[in-house]
Design a protein around this motif. Structure first.
Motif, PDB file in Angstrom:
ATOM      1  N   THR A 175      -4.576  -7.492  -6.432  1.00 38.79           N
ATOM      2  CA  THR A 175      -5.011  -7.374  -4.983  1.00 38.79           C
ATOM      3  C   THR A 175      -4.199  -8.039  -4.074  1.00 38.79           C
ATOM      4  OG1 THR A 175      -7.503  -6.766  -5.440  1.00 38.79           O
ATOM      5  CG2 THR A 175      -6.775  -7.592  -3.167  1.00 38.79           C
ATOM      6  N   ALA A 287      -9.647   4.123   3.375  1.00 40.36           N
ATOM      7  CA  ALA A 287      -9.682   5.298   2.215  1.00 40.36           C
ATOM      8  C   ALA A 287      -8.606   6.063   2.171  1.00 40.36           C
ATOM      9  CB  ALA A 287     -11.293   5.880   2.374  1.00 40.36           C
ATOM     10  N   LEU A 301      -2.178   3.587  -2.950  1.00 40.78           N
ATOM     11  CA  LEU A 301      -2.326   2.101  -2.964  1.00 40.78           C
ATOM     12  C   LEU A 301      -3.378   1.982  -1.655  1.00 40.78           C
ATOM     13  CD1 LEU A 301       0.820   0.454  -3.671  1.00 40.78           C
ATOM     14  CD2 LEU A 301      -1.163   1.202  -5.496  1.00 40.78           C
ATOM     15  N   THR A 302      -4.379   1.098  -1.569  1.00 42.40           N
ATOM     16  CA  THR A 302      -5.164   0.593  -0.318  1.00 42.40           C
ATOM     17  C   THR A 302      -5.434  -0.680  -0.699  1.00 42.40           C
ATOM     18  OG1 THR A 302      -6.719   1.016   0.924  1.00 42.40           O
ATOM     19  CG2 THR A 302      -7.101   1.793  -1.205  1.00 42.40           C
ATOM     20  N   ASN A 303      -5.556  -1.414   0.401  1.00 37.83           N
ATOM     21  CA  ASN A 303      -6.003  -2.987   0.490  1.00 37.83           C
ATOM     22  C   ASN A 303      -7.448  -2.841   0.490  1.00 37.83           C
ATOM     23  OD1 ASN A 303      -3.811  -4.556   0.234  1.00 37.83           O
ATOM     24  ND2 ASN A 303      -3.193  -4.311   2.376  1.00 37.83           N
ATOM     25  N   ILE A 307     -10.789   5.528  -3.002  1.00 38.16           N
ATOM     26  CA  ILE A 307      -9.811   6.616  -3.375  1.00 38.16           C
ATOM     27  C   ILE A 307     -10.678   7.589  -4.054  1.00 38.16           C
ATOM     28  CG2 ILE A 307      -7.760   7.116  -4.428  1.00 38.16           C
ATOM     29  CD1 ILE A 307      -6.874   4.310  -4.573  1.00 38.16           C
ATOM     30  N   THR A 335      -7.126   0.131  -5.705  1.00 40.35           N
ATOM     31  CA  THR A 335      -7.599  -0.456  -4.348  1.00 40.35           C
ATOM     32  C   THR A 335      -8.193  -1.795  -4.563  1.00 40.35           C
ATOM     33  OG1 THR A 335      -9.434  -0.177  -2.840  1.00 40.35           O
ATOM     34  CG2 THR A 335      -9.799   0.826  -5.211  1.00 40.35           C
ATOM     35  N   ILE A 340     -13.146   4.252  -7.166  1.00 36.64           N
ATOM     36  CA  ILE A 340     -12.291   5.299  -7.422  1.00 36.64           C
ATOM     37  C   ILE A 340     -12.816   6.643  -8.108  1.00 36.64           C
ATOM     38  CG2 ILE A 340     -10.102   5.974  -8.510  1.00 36.64           C
ATOM     39  CD1 ILE A 340      -9.127   3.195  -8.489  1.00 36.64           C
ATOM     40  N   THR A 354      -9.324  -0.868  -9.747  1.00 36.70           N
ATOM     41  CA  THR A 354     -10.047  -1.410  -8.563  1.00 36.70           C
ATOM     42  C   THR A 354     -10.247  -3.019  -8.710  1.00 36.70           C
ATOM     43  OG1 THR A 354     -11.841  -1.146  -6.883  1.00 36.70           O
ATOM     44  CG2 THR A 354     -12.228  -0.548  -9.452  1.00 36.70           C
TER      45      THR A 354
END
Length: 458
Positions: A175, A287, A301-303, A307, A335, A340, A354
């Protein structure tokens, strides 16, 4: 003679002793001259019994229990002989062969004619290496005794044990890496701030870092033209959401490649059904939702956000990016905070993880990679090492002589063949290495082996 005998008798007189010794020396000199004259006129024979030497030979050696031993020396000692006579012969202990000097070069006496030579070395002891660069198999080296074209042949038995690579993975550390990657991308120098919010509809886009105020979207077909540069960089980023319409297609031409394409949004990302898109799709805070039957070559990818995907296909780019993806370089979905979810029979090529949330719905998916639930995990990855064997002349690879073997073929034979022109004293050897894949242990071994050099012409 009587006076000489007389002197023999009168040993008590010192003066007469001196005279006797002087005359004895003269007598022996006369005998020596007579013997030399006889040798010059006749053949000489050496034997364990009385023989008459053949008149055609200046010297005849005759025995049934002993041999003649000529000078034995190494190649370096042989080559140090000053002005060797034409026909000079020695036994070469470096190659275990008789050599003679032909007026120009030392040649192998064992040759049937001047156009052929055969030398070989073999070994049976098992030896191993972990070198990732070519090194000589210690006992597989021969020196050419004659100049000319040679055929070099090698055969051996090879073992390449199976291996694993044990690593630890922390989703918390990943992360942190995702945040660092986002900062690296957004820190790139902007080259275009005037592009409209909507991309596509037949547009051909040149490389650059596009910074857009508002929600970015793609409609229809968008072509990314690398202009012949394999490292061409495309960054399209907005300070709001990012969306694609159903059936959107992103094409790459002229060197543009998926590993160097980035779609960046501050807010949520939504891809319409049947979207075909290349590159990393990155939300900073929200999202990511991918519509059914979409195909993505890149990453999601997401902080912070969930997903959702599928059914569809998601795979990693084939090459490394110019951006360092650190611990998530093998991930297609990650994420920092969120679940997910997969729907349907999707295909995933890459890792999935995740740091906070559940990973669900992957029972019906085909996955080539690892799923990482939140926390720390020890990963044991099978490694298929590949060993390479090659023929070298004087430290230079003989063209087209390399062959490889993988551990799946064990036990395995390896055969090499190379053709090369050599000069007297050139060294032909066999070299080996193992590939540089990281693993807990990496080793290749060789057992029964033989290297042969065959001279096939002048």
């Amino acid at each position: 003679m009587n006076s000489t005998l007389h002197k023999f008798i009168k040993w008590d007189f010192p003066l007469e002793k001196k005279i006797f010794h002087k005359e004895l020396k003269s007598f022996m000199l006369i005998l020596s001259l007579m013997f030399i004259s006889m040798v010059n006129a006749q053949s000489v024979g050496i034997s364990t019994e009385l023989i008459t030497p053949d008149p055609s030979a200046i010297l005849e050696l005759r025995t049934s229990s002993k041999g003649m031993l000529i000078p034995r020396m190494k190649i370096v000692e042989r080559n140090a002989i000053e002005l060797p006579a034409n026909g000079l012969m020695i036994y070469n202990i470096s190659d275990n062969q008789f050599n003679f000097y032909n007026g120009n070069n030392w040649v192998v006496l064992a040759s049937n004619n001047s156009n052929s030579a055969y030398i070989s070395v073999d070994a049976v002891a098992k030896i191993s290496t972990s070198s990732t660069s070519d090194v000589v198999i210690s006992d597989m080296s021969k020196t050419a005794a004659e100049s000319g074209p040679y055929l070099a042949l090698f055969n051996g038995q090879v073992e390449i044990p199976s291996a694993v690579y044990t690593t630890g993975f922390s989703t918390a550390a990943a992360t942190s890496d995702v945040s660092s990657i986002y900062n690296s991308i957004t820190g790139l120098t902007v080259t275009n701030t005037s592009h409209p919010l909507v991309f596509g509809s037949g547009e051909v886009l040149s490389p650059g870092v596009y910074n857009i105020e508002g929600a970015v979207s793609i409609a229809g077909i968008l072509t990314l033209d690398g202009g012949g540069d394999p490292n061409a960089l495309f960054v399209i980023r907005g300070n709001a959401a990012f969306n694609t319409g159903a059936g959107t297609t992103v094409k790459l031409i002229n060197g543009a490649s998926s590993e160097n394409v980035y779609w960046i949004a501050e807010a949520a990302i939504g891809l319409g059904a049947s979207t075909v898109i290349q590159g990393t799709i990155f939300s900073n805070t929200a999202a990511i939702a991918v519509g059914a039957t979409s195909t993505i070559t890149g990453r999601l990818l997401t902080n912070g956000g969930a997903i959702s995907f599928g059914p569809g296909t998601l795979s990693l780019p084939s090459k490394a990016s110019t951006i360092d993806f650190k611990s998530v370089k093998s991930f297609i979905m990650f994420t920092g905070s969120g679940g997910i979810a997969n729907t349907g029979s999707s295909t995933f090529i890459g890792d999935i993880g995740t740091n906070l949330g559940a990973i669900t719905g992957f029972e019906t998916a085909t996955i080539s990679g690892t799923i990482f639930q939140a926390g720390s995990t020890t990963v044991v990855t099978p490694i298929n090492h590949i060993a390479t064997f090659s023929l070298y002349k004087n430290g230079v690879l003989i063209p087209n002589s390399s062959r490889t073997r993988a551990h799946l073929t064990n036990p395995s034979d390896i055969s090499l063949q190379g053709f090369t022109s050599v000069l007297q004293g050139d060294v032909i050897d066999v070299r080996w290495k193992i590939d540089a894949q990281s693993s807990d242990s990496s080793e290749v071994s060789v057992m029964n082996r033989i290297l042969t050099l065959v001279k096939i012409g002048n």
